[in-house]
Design an enzyme around this catalytic site. Sequence first.
Site, PDB file in Angstrom:
ATOM      1  N   ASP A  11       0.698  -1.176   0.256  1.00  0.00           N
ATOM      2  CA  ASP A  11       0.172   0.026   0.026  1.00  0.00           C
ATOM      3  C   ASP A  11       1.036   1.259   0.091  1.00  0.00           C
ATOM      4  O   ASP A  11       2.050   1.335   0.386  1.00  0.00           O
ATOM      5  CB  ASP A  11      -0.637   0.068   1.209  1.00  0.00           C
ATOM      6  N   ASP A  14      -9.609  -5.620   2.022  1.00  0.00           N
ATOM      7  CA  ASP A  14      -8.202  -6.260   1.701  1.00  0.00           C
ATOM      8  C   ASP A  14      -7.685  -8.080   2.241  1.00  0.00           C
ATOM      9  O   ASP A  14      -7.049  -8.616   1.925  1.00  0.00           O
ATOM     10  CB  ASP A  14      -6.941  -5.727   2.429  1.00  0.00           C
ATOM     11  N   ASP A  45      -4.893  -2.898   4.926  1.00  0.00           N
ATOM     12  CA  ASP A  45      -5.441  -2.580   6.108  1.00  0.00           C
ATOM     13  C   ASP A  45      -6.705  -2.655   6.289  1.00  0.00           C
ATOM     14  O   ASP A  45      -7.171  -2.813   7.436  1.00  0.00           O
ATOM     15  CB  ASP A  45      -4.766  -1.243   6.657  1.00  0.00           C
TER      16      ASP A  45
END
Length: 1088
Positions: A485, A793, A789
Amino acid sequence: MPPSPAAYVRQRDDESGGGNGRRASGDGDGSSGDWFDIPPKNASVERLRRWRQAVLVLNASRRFRYTLDLKKEEEKEQIRSKIRAHAQVIRAAFLFKAAGERARSGTPALPTPPSGGFGIGEEQLTKMTRDHDFSSLQEYGGVKGLSDLLNTNLDRGISGNDAEILHRMNIFGANTYPRKKGRSFWVFLWEACQDLTLVILMVAAVLSLVLGIKTEGIKEGWYDGGSIAFAVILVIVVTAISDYRQSLQFQNLNEEKQNIQLEVIRNGRRIKVSIFDLVVGDVVPLKIGDQVPADGVVITGHSLAIDESSMTGESKIVHKDQKAPFLMSGCKVADGYGNMLVTAVGINTEWGLLMASISEDTGEETPLQVRLNGVATFIGIVGLTVAAAVLVVLLARYFTGHTKNPDGSVQFIKGQTGTKTAINGAIKILTVAVTIVVVAVPEGLPLAVTLTLAYSMRKMMADKALVRRLSACETMGSATTICSDKTGTLTLNQMTVVEAYVGGRKIDPSDAELLSSAASSLLIEGIAQNTTGSVFVLETGVVDVTGSPTEKAILSWGVKLGMIFDDARSKSSIVHVFPFNSDKKRGGVAVYQGGDNIHVHWKGAAEIVLASCTSWLDADGSKQPLTSDKFSEFKKTIEDMAEASLRCIAFAYRLYELERVPNEEQRDSWQLPEDDLILLAIVGIKDPCRPGVKEAVDLCTRAGVKVRMVTGDNLQTAKAIALECGILGDANVQEPVIIEGKTFRTKTDAERDAIAEKIIVMGRSSPSDKLLLVQALRKRGHVVAVTGDGTNDAPALHEADIGLSMGIQGTEVAKESSDIIILDDNFASVVKVVRWGRSVYANIQKFIQFQLTVNVAALFINVVAAVSSGNVPLNAVQLLWVNLIMDTLGALALATEPPTDHLMDRTPVGRREPLITNIMWRNLIFQALYQVTVLLVLNFGGRSILHLKNDTRAHADKVKNTFIFNTFVLCQIFNEFNARKPDELNVFSGVTTNRLFMGIVGITVLLQVLIIEFLGKFTSTVRLNWKLWVVSIAIAFISWPLAFVGKLLPVPKMPFGEYFGRCYKCCGKRDDQQQQAGSGALPQVNGS
């Protein structure tokens, strides 16, 4: 230029590929080659059972201690279903009874207020919550009445001082449950005693003790049996201590995993507390991805949906509101947000009952552990064969009169030697054979994995990584790509609004004077109501803003615009909420302030919100049409912000007729209108790169690990950050190197597979895009690590070889789906995990090299000596001491080596690479050959070499055997240093920083001196003079320069096993061709 990471992609990996590409576990062909091969995640029970059946084990309770207890897993599921059934029966019975009472006498009276200053007691609360008794809640006055009974303010929570928290815990219980105690040291001691070979040795020691005392008297006769018994007890105690220490480390790590940090509202502020500090009466904000931390009731909720599958066993999402307000501990928030009032904690909840009934099982075998069981089994079979051969040869020589005493007399003469003496002689031979088995079967080899993993996990905590799944430690060493990310991982997650475009022009973010009151009030209304964060003004006047980093940045900007948060929220009421959605990249709220219309506010990704707008609000508060020129101007503004690496957020709203709003029953399914929006503002939020990220990315590239950025942000923002972090090296790259999620999503499977390896940056990606990328990369043979997070996901984290969730911003759902939690959300910590993963593998290889050298040398010396002379230079007690050095102390010293930067100069470890590499074979052969040669020369020519010909035969043999034993042990101590660095010339680098290694070497040397100089009676040794000590040390010392010279010899890259296999096939083909030529057979031609 470093080699391309593609060069390190694993080949022939049965578990590679996502979803469909993965081989069905347990469906292997059942060949022995597959028995010790399990996938790192989601191995089937059948596959786990199969390797257990194939393994050679001497002490099952110890060997399988840290593996999954398959029987317990079945029992757990039965307990779960029993508790669910039990709770449902209680609930059904309660409702039936309550209905009957109402029919007879009307509504029952409220229970009398209990003591403690509260209007309701623990029992009433627990019953109401566990039985989901809505009528009782109504009798207490609903949620508001219940909060009054619990002395809780629904808006501000409890006061939260220590005295009040303690008082509530005493009255209503703590949010903990009774855990089953960990096993005591005595249990480990008992398990260590169950080793079959040690049991045989203890029996032999007792028999030897009895016979010795009878034949030689108590003064001299107890030494042989007593010394073996003492050596066995020492091995058992040291093994038990080592195992007990490991178990304590795992217990501490398990407690850390369960210590969830969550937000509560106390004294009007949102603060973070441990889940164990939650009390009845607390007000807890819930958002998507959170775990419900206790039983409770909903105070307010917007589209609040709960996944109760962990408690009910049914995969059904349940919507919660004022009509269905009860929440169960342990469930997950699937959608929406809201606040809950805690009504029951700990053992008073179903979750608490469940957790108290199920013991936390630390068992979980890892692929490396299973492979080592295979290695141990192979070595064990060889060792057993050798031991059996030695036993047969020694017994045959003994009973045929070929075994002689040191003075030259024959030990056994048929018809003359007494029965006791004969039995004693046979027992001594048996103890030697059994001790060879103890040394030969490396029982501690698979446990060395657990030791190094326990050590690594403890140290990784200090490096901000909490390991949830043991196998992830190993797999991380094989990672070839990391899909990271952007926000919070590569950046600091410290967001501030640095650019604002309001009223059609750029303004200073902190300057609200340029806006009309109409424009300002609409913008402030949207900021205050369309948020999951909050603003609290402390008594000192300091403004405390809580929420996600993006929410905090926007709320802080609102405060600068003059927003008084509580006032802004009190001016209008929320009608309906569309929580922020990572697929749609926006969130909305409908609010009513009075009149015939409601305001529908939207906030989200700037270009997506802009695409839904048909007009814009100027600085005077007037609505203006969004012409193509103005649209292009706004779009250019967004692109300029994105290129400056800013996150772009747009605010828009629209009016909607109140009469068109559905009633409350239908409102849950109402989709907020998202067309004909009026653009209010566009802001650019700066989130600076983390310090050290560029260096961490460079380190990964050098180590053959490709870093890819997968983010929900604008592609231009992602590109700018990627350039800043060093993920992208060229600003002029085109698709597919940088690609939007929707573009990747619309391609066919084959097209996605073809371009997956080329992708470096993916912008505006949804969680499903991340999952598709992971699957495509795994199909291409990559070992993929993924950071995530959000709740959405979870599929990607589960699908990836290693799922890495974020400890600060990560939701509980994401954490539960992950293998490792990065506690500080920092990419540099991800790189440290890679180092640790490689270190685990490297440490195991060091230990294998060391242990096999000892095994080969000890076995060879004893076998050759036994066959040739009928006597062995290393007796049972000495071999047990060697086993202690090799197994327990050796594992402690080598399996706990800290990682070095040198590990990151290597390529990723291939999953199918042989455990014993060509380099290890070279080192092993060199050292074992040297030791065997020297010791055999000493065994057969020691009397003349050591100038002992003038001594009596008995004394000379004792000195010679003591010297062989001493030299052999010192060789292992010196070789322990060589094993530290199998592929480096300097074996001493960093040795002084590893205190444990130095301590173990020091203790081993000290004990060896004590054994030779003072414990001769026990070990059948004699004192050596200083000259012989110097010679012993000199012989052992040669292993260092020998190792140095050996490392200069090149070895082929192809594993020896594969190399010889190919040679064998080539020879086979050549023989077939010769046979065909000899028989006159003509080769068949296709199509003839």
